[in-house]
Design a protein around this motif. Structure first.
Motif, mmCIF file in Angstrom:
data_model
loop_
_atom_site.group_PDB
_atom_site.id
_atom_site.type_symbol
_atom_site.label_atom_id
_atom_site.label_comp_id
_atom_site.label_asym_id
_atom_site.label_seq_id
_atom_site.Cartn_x
_atom_site.Cartn_y
_atom_site.Cartn_z
ATOM 1 N N ILE A 1 -3.129 52.486 -43.017
ATOM 2 C CA ILE A 1 -3.798 51.240 -43.412
ATOM 3 C C ILE A 1 -2.904 50.035 -43.143
ATOM 4 N N ARG A 2 -1.658 50.297 -42.807
ATOM 5 C CA ARG A 2 -0.735 49.250 -42.353
ATOM 6 C C ARG A 2 -0.659 49.210 -40.822
ATOM 7 N N GLY A 3 -1.597 49.838 -40.168
ATOM 8 C CA GLY A 3 -1.611 49.849 -38.708
ATOM 9 C C GLY A 3 -0.578 50.759 -38.090
ATOM 10 N N GLY A 4 -0.048 51.724 -38.862
ATOM 11 C CA GLY A 4 0.978 52.630 -38.360
ATOM 12 C C GLY A 4 2.388 52.202 -38.728
ATOM 13 N N ASP B 1 -4.017 43.774 -33.440
ATOM 14 C CA ASP B 1 -4.253 42.560 -32.657
ATOM 15 C C ASP B 1 -5.733 42.241 -32.528
ATOM 16 N N ARG B 2 -6.578 43.272 -32.582
ATOM 17 C CA ARG B 2 -8.010 43.059 -32.362
ATOM 18 C C ARG B 2 -8.819 44.007 -33.246
ATOM 19 N N ALA C 1 -5.713 47.840 -31.375
ATOM 20 C CA ALA C 1 -7.077 47.550 -31.816
ATOM 21 C C ALA C 1 -7.627 48.707 -32.632
ATOM 22 N N ILE C 2 -8.641 48.381 -33.437
ATOM 23 C CA ILE C 2 -9.342 49.359 -34.274
ATOM 24 C C ILE C 2 -10.687 48.737 -34.625
ATOM 25 N N TRP D 1 -4.089 48.472 -23.615
ATOM 26 C CA TRP D 1 -4.632 48.649 -24.967
ATOM 27 C C TRP D 1 -4.034 49.883 -25.621
ATOM 28 N N ILE D 2 -3.828 49.782 -26.932
ATOM 29 C CA ILE D 2 -3.484 50.916 -27.789
ATOM 30 C C ILE D 2 -4.586 50.977 -28.833
#
Length: 290
Positions: free
Chosen positions: A264-267, A122-123, A92-93, A66-67
């Motif tokens: 907000i773009r997931g990095g 992803d989650r 995930a967040i 997981w990240i």
């Protein structure tokens, strides 16, 4: 139930803590809040912080599964996509990240086709969800206040509380960003302080006050006894008065307007333009200096 082994990594430039925790039985592990380097003077990004994490993961023999982001950060870029490209681990967040995306879509005047459904991870975890890292159970606790979407990951006896609590001599984190709330932050911290006294609390930032070394860990018992914002057991009204007064004096984070449009773009950096380069967009005069 197993408790994780936790390795901390400090980014001195942003004062940010990054973590790798793993199950000593199965050697499965997770990364929490990895930093992608960014130089605001040159506009250059880099992976030195993330490479440190990867080197430790390889040396320790950890299988990264997981990240984990605790929230979209205002003070550094997330290295989640880079680590995923190197390891294949899922990102995930918290599920409320969609609210943050909608809020900042308006701040940046992003086009209508900018997706605010959290698909960049992803989650998306709801509050109360539980998942396993090897034999270590990880519970997701919704911890808003610093942002609309903040969550805590409680992994065995280790709570990764992001920007809620600071180290005891620095109290708690600010709650004045768009969507922030000192009232919500107070409630979130009360839930964290209700965890067992021996719970290890890992914070998101430290600024090495009074010449001490940077630190990242204290127990719930230590926070209850000595945290400058909670040792006297303040009620919500008194805490909010102190927090709001302090926040009114703080400048906006140096990297906030750059970091949020990436996070907000997931990095991920904004989509490259026709010349193959990405560009950051700064909303002029939206925020006022303090």
């Amino acid at each position: 139930m197993s408790n994780p082994i936790v390795k901390s990594f400090w980014d001195e430039i942003t004062g940010s803590w990054q973590y790798v925790f793993h199950d000593p039985e199965t050697m499965q592990g997770a990364v929490v809040d990895p930093v992608l380097d960014y130089d605001p003077l040159s506009g250059a990004t880099g992976t030195a912080n993330a490479e440190r994490l990867l080197a430790y993961i390889e040396q320790a023999g950890i299988e990264l599964v997981w990240i984990l982001d605790t929230h979209p950060h205002a003070d550094h870029f997330s290295a989640g996509p880079f680590l995923k490209s190197k390891t294949g681990a899922a990102t995930a967040i918290g599920a409320r990240v969609t609210d943050v995306q909608k809020l900042w879509q308006k701040v940046y005047h992003l086009p209508d086709d900018f997706r605010t459904d959290g698909h960049q991870w992803d989650r998306l975890f709801d509050s109360g969800e539980q998942f396993m890292v090897g034999t270590v159970p990880v519970t997701v606790i919704f911890s808003p206040g610093h942002t609309l979407a903040s969550i805590t990951y409680l992994a065995g006896d280790a709570a990764f509380v992001h920007d809620t609590l600071m180290m005891p001599d620095n109290g708690s984190s600010r709650a004045d960003f768009p969507g922030g709330s000192s009232k919500a932050l107070y409630a979130s911290i009360q839930e964290i302080l209700a965890l067992p006294d021996e719970t290890r609390v890992f914070v998101g930032h430290d600024y090495a006050l009074a010449g001490r070394d940077a630190a990242c860990e204290a127990t719930v018992a230590e926070h209850k006894a000595s945290n400058i914002h909670f040792r006297d057991h303040p009620g919500e009204t008194d805490y909010c008065a102190v927090r709001d007064a302090r926040d009114s004096t703080l400048p906006l984070p140096r990297l906030m307007l750059a970091a949020l449009q990436v996070n907000i773009r997931g990095g991920r950096l904004p989509e490259a333009e026709t010349n193959g380069r990405s560009y950051l967009k700064i909303p002029l005069n939206y925020f006022q200096p303090r």
